[in-house]
Design a protein around this motif. Structure first.
Motif, mmCIF file in Angstrom:
data_model
loop_
_atom_site.group_PDB
_atom_site.id
_atom_site.type_symbol
_atom_site.label_atom_id
_atom_site.label_comp_id
_atom_site.label_asym_id
_atom_site.label_seq_id
_atom_site.Cartn_x
_atom_site.Cartn_y
_atom_site.Cartn_z
ATOM 1 N N GLN A 108 16.865 8.516 5.127
ATOM 2 C CA GLN A 108 15.645 9.027 5.750
ATOM 3 C C GLN A 108 14.496 9.074 4.755
ATOM 4 O OE1 GLN A 108 15.540 9.728 9.069
ATOM 5 N NE2 GLN A 108 13.330 9.933 8.811
ATOM 6 N N ALA A 109 14.800 9.431 3.502
ATOM 7 C CA ALA A 109 13.755 9.462 2.479
ATOM 8 C C ALA A 109 13.186 8.063 2.229
ATOM 9 C CB ALA A 109 14.314 10.056 1.187
ATOM 10 N N GLY A 110 14.029 7.058 2.382
ATOM 11 C CA GLY A 110 13.561 5.689 2.166
ATOM 12 C C GLY A 110 12.533 5.230 3.173
ATOM 13 N N THR A 111 12.497 5.848 4.356
ATOM 14 C CA THR A 111 11.525 5.433 5.378
ATOM 15 C C THR A 111 10.100 5.830 5.024
ATOM 16 O OG1 THR A 111 11.827 7.484 6.643
ATOM 17 C CG2 THR A 111 13.297 5.646 7.162
ATOM 18 N N LEU A 112 9.935 6.728 4.060
ATOM 19 C CA LEU A 112 8.588 7.138 3.669
ATOM 20 C C LEU A 112 7.904 6.093 2.784
ATOM 21 C CD1 LEU A 112 9.123 10.922 2.834
ATOM 22 C CD2 LEU A 112 8.332 9.885 4.976
ATOM 23 N N PRO A 147 6.450 -12.911 1.874
ATOM 24 C CA PRO A 147 6.817 -11.507 2.061
ATOM 25 C C PRO A 147 5.939 -10.818 3.098
ATOM 26 C CG PRO A 147 5.447 -11.733 0.128
ATOM 27 C CD PRO A 147 5.643 -13.122 0.672
ATOM 28 N N THR A 148 6.456 -9.699 3.625
ATOM 29 C CA THR A 148 5.695 -8.848 4.537
ATOM 30 C C THR A 148 5.796 -7.410 4.051
ATOM 31 O OG1 THR A 148 7.602 -8.515 5.987
ATOM 32 C CG2 THR A 148 6.131 -10.355 6.522
ATOM 33 N N VAL A 149 4.763 -6.643 4.278
ATOM 34 C CA VAL A 149 4.731 -5.228 3.906
ATOM 35 C C VAL A 149 4.287 -4.433 5.122
ATOM 36 C CG1 VAL A 149 3.736 -3.491 2.384
ATOM 37 C CG2 VAL A 149 4.154 -5.798 1.512
ATOM 38 N N SER A 150 5.023 -3.351 5.406
ATOM 39 C CA SER A 150 4.615 -2.460 6.492
ATOM 40 C C SER A 150 4.698 -1.029 5.995
ATOM 41 C CB SER A 150 5.511 -2.655 7.724
ATOM 42 O OG SER A 150 6.850 -2.295 7.427
ATOM 43 N N TYR A 151 3.808 -0.225 6.527
ATOM 44 C CA TYR A 151 3.766 1.174 6.094
ATOM 45 C C TYR A 151 3.266 2.050 7.234
ATOM 46 C CZ TYR A 151 2.386 5.424 3.681
ATOM 47 O OH TYR A 151 2.263 6.722 3.302
ATOM 48 N N VAL A 152 4.020 3.108 7.497
ATOM 49 C CA VAL A 152 3.604 4.086 8.501
ATOM 50 C C VAL A 152 2.897 5.217 7.761
ATOM 51 C CG1 VAL A 152 4.347 5.708 10.276
ATOM 52 C CG2 VAL A 152 5.498 3.495 10.041
ATOM 53 N N PHE A 153 1.636 5.431 8.112
ATOM 54 C CA PHE A 153 0.813 6.421 7.424
ATOM 55 C C PHE A 153 1.219 7.819 7.897
ATOM 56 C CE2 PHE A 153 -3.491 8.506 6.857
ATOM 57 C CZ PHE A 153 -3.384 8.569 5.472
ATOM 58 N N ASP A 154 1.911 8.530 7.045
ATOM 59 C CA ASP A 154 2.467 9.852 7.400
ATOM 60 C C ASP A 154 1.440 10.949 7.118
ATOM 61 O OD1 ASP A 154 4.418 11.697 8.243
ATOM 62 O OD2 ASP A 154 5.155 11.976 6.196
ATOM 63 N N TYR A 155 0.312 10.868 7.796
ATOM 64 C CA TYR A 155 -0.754 11.841 7.524
ATOM 65 C C TYR A 155 -0.436 13.217 8.114
ATOM 66 C CZ TYR A 155 -2.310 11.201 12.354
ATOM 67 O OH TYR A 155 -2.378 11.165 13.718
ATOM 68 N N THR A 156 0.475 13.292 9.077
ATOM 69 C CA THR A 156 0.853 14.586 9.656
ATOM 70 C C THR A 156 1.988 15.269 8.897
ATOM 71 O OG1 THR A 156 2.477 13.614 11.165
ATOM 72 C CG2 THR A 156 0.192 13.770 11.941
ATOM 73 N N GLY A 159 7.117 12.601 8.948
ATOM 74 C CA GLY A 159 8.167 11.851 8.252
ATOM 75 C C GLY A 159 8.820 12.690 7.168
ATOM 76 N N ARG A 160 7.989 13.416 6.432
ATOM 77 C CA ARG A 160 8.552 14.282 5.385
ATOM 78 C C ARG A 160 9.346 15.436 5.985
ATOM 79 N NH1 ARG A 160 3.166 15.547 2.849
ATOM 80 N NH2 ARG A 160 2.417 14.381 4.652
ATOM 81 N N ARG A 161 8.963 15.903 7.169
ATOM 82 C CA ARG A 161 9.764 16.914 7.854
ATOM 83 C C ARG A 161 11.130 16.345 8.243
ATOM 84 N NH1 ARG A 161 7.893 21.755 6.419
ATOM 85 N NH2 ARG A 161 5.860 22.299 7.318
ATOM 86 N N SER A 162 11.157 15.076 8.631
ATOM 87 C CA SER A 162 12.440 14.443 8.955
ATOM 88 C C SER A 162 13.349 14.396 7.736
ATOM 89 C CB SER A 162 12.209 13.029 9.497
ATOM 90 O OG SER A 162 11.488 13.056 10.711
ATOM 91 N N VAL A 163 12.761 14.063 6.595
ATOM 92 C CA VAL A 163 13.542 14.054 5.351
ATOM 93 C C VAL A 163 14.024 15.463 5.018
ATOM 94 C CG1 VAL A 163 13.456 13.589 2.870
ATOM 95 C CG2 VAL A 163 12.320 12.034 4.475
ATOM 96 N N GLU A 164 13.130 16.431 5.184
ATOM 97 C CA GLU A 164 13.494 17.820 4.913
ATOM 98 C C GLU A 164 14.663 18.259 5.794
ATOM 99 O OE1 GLU A 164 11.438 22.290 5.181
ATOM 100 O OE2 GLU A 164 10.253 20.468 5.551
#
Length: 480
Positions: A108-112, A147-156, A159-164
């Motif tokens: 889950q931490a890796g998704t950040l 290559p491709t790069v994707s990123y979900v902007f965790d401004y809320t 995502g970190r709550r999911s890791v927590e």
């Protein structure tokens, strides 16, 4: 291509750093405050007073030793505990569950972090004339790689709550492992001590039956000589038959204890080969630890597990709340593309792409808000479960302290009864030597002594088991 990819990787990492500084949605977990109680029982116990003449007592504020079972000073008990810790299958399963939870938290931490991939494709395509206006192309083949790069902007912070939440669940599993280790040690020691007590009880009953048989033989001799009536023979036979009923249940209980102990150590009952001992080879601890209630809530595994579960459900509220906000996704790609494979790696074949997407919930039938309310309800339920776990823990300690208190009183009464029966035997023997009573009275006195001794052995065995239960109620030591 390389500069473009580096640019967007830097942009994504900067976005991650920016998101890390944003305020996280949902409530922050606050560790529950200890309950405002300073003792376990309503009234002071004799156990809490200073020990005199070696009486068992508790030492308030004294921590539980890590290897607390060694306070019984029995090498056989130590060996059984070590075998249980090494071979118990429940502990193996608990350790595997903990490892799984830890890896899920890592995943889950890796998704950040920005997700980087490499793609390669080959295809053949034909574009319709209408898509190009008056210009048309014949079917063509294309090759691409990059290559491709994707990123979900965790401004809320969702995502970190999911890791927590995942990390809290891993902590929950960790305390479950600690609780399982404590239970295995406690159960192994309890079954070993129960078996030791039962062996002593069986020995006592066998001695009692020996007295009954001797009594019957002497009555038979007296009857043959015509000095007693047949009623005496029937009474002696009835006493022997009644006492014989004591032995099979004790042997059955011993078998059950031995089989349970074998399973706890990870062995089949027929292959366990566990050490056998009696209570005479075990020393009852006289000074027992007793954590204050506030400390118990900070170290007992089941309480800590309930606290971790509450932490996970608190973080889940943040996840559900974050789902109410728009989702921002940034993607970038760069690579090489050509209609001829031999030209694929030339500088003119470089391509790149950049996209940013936003998805926001507009109408979902109330699903997301219902999920947030459900998460809040789950958090409140786990808070109540935590409080209930603490109350049950305090109750278990109080029950065990009372059991030790009353068990000590019973043991003293049984000891007095045993001493009185022993004195009765000595006086009856003396009277027999002086010709005042017959041999039957001597045997009856000896049988009463054996019965009193059986009651003492049973109370003594329960005293050992209650002592183990106190260590378990206090959460044991930190086994690591």
């Amino acid at each position: 291509m390389t500069k473009t990819l580096l640019c967007w990787k830097t942009l994504a990492l900067a976005g991650a750093a920016l998101a890390a500084g944003c305020t996280m949605v949902g409530p922050d977990f606050q560790r529950p405050a200890p309950m405002a109680v300073d003792r376990y029982t309503a009234q002071p116990l004799a156990l809490e007073s200073a020990a005199t003449s070696g009486d068992q007592h508790v030492a308030p504020g004294r921590p539980v030793e890590t290897e607390w079972w060694k306070s019984f000073h029995s090498e056989a008990c130590d060996a059984i505990v070590q075998r249980a810790l090494a071979g118990n299958r429940t502990l193996v399963a608990a350790a595997a569950s903990l490892a799984q939870a830890e890896e899920l938290a890592n995943a889950q931490a890796g998704t950040l972090a920005p997700q980087v991939g490499l793609g390669a494709s080959v295809g053949r395509q034909k574009l319709g004339a209408a898509s190009l206006g008056d210009f048309s192309l014949p079917p063509f083949t294309y090759f691409s790689v990059g290559p491709t790069v994707s990123y979900v902007f965790d401004y809320t912070g969702a995502g970190r709550r999911s890791v927590e939440a995942q990390q809290a669940l891993a902590e929950y599993r960790r305390h479950q492992v600690e609780g399982a280790r404590l239970a295995v040690v406690g159960n192994a020691l309890t079954q070993a001590l129960r078996a030791a007590s039962l062996r002593t009880q069986i020995q006592t009953v066998e001695e009692l039956l020996g007295r009954d048989r001797e009594n019957l033989r002497l009555v038979q001799v007296a009857f043959d000589a015509g000095s007693v009536a047949r009623l005496d023979i029937v009474s002696a036979q009835a006493q022997l038959a009644a006492d014989q009923t004591l032995l099979p249940p004790l042997r059955q209980q011993l078998s059950l204890a031995q089989h349970a102990l074998a399973i706890l150590t990870g062995s089949a009952p027929a292959q366990a080969a566990l050490p056998e001992f009696d209570l005479g080879q075990v020393r009852l601890p006289t000074t027992l630890p007793l954590d204050v209630p506030s400390e118990l809530a900070r170290r007992r595994p089941d309480i800590l597990a309930a606290e971790a579960q509450l932490h996970a459900s608190t973080a889940a509220v943040g996840v559900a709340e974050g789902n109410l906000y728009p989702r921002i996704n940034i993607t970038a790609s760069a690579g090489l593309q050509s209609g001829q494979f031999q030209n694929l790696f030339e500088s003119q074949s470089s391509v790149f792409g950049l996209a940013a997407g936003l998805t926001a919930p507009l109408f979902d039938g109330g699903t997301l808000r219902a999920e947030r309310r459900a998460a809040m309800d789950a958090m409140h339920a786990d808070a109540a479960n935590y409080e209930q776990t603490v109350l049950q823990a305090f109750g278990q300690v109080a029950d065990t302290l009372q059991a030790l208190e009353h068990g000590g009183e019973e043991l003293q009464a049984r000891s007095r009864a045993q001493d009185a029966a022993r004195d009765d035997v000595e006086l009856t023997r003396r009277s027999y030597q002086e010709g005042n009573v017959g041999v039957l009275q001597v045997l009856d006195a000896e049988r009463r002594y054996q019965q009193a001794r059986l009651g003492y052995v049973q109370a003594q065995g329960q005293r050992y088991i209650d002592t183990v239960q106190l260590y378990l109620a206090l959460g044991g030591g930190v086994l690591g």
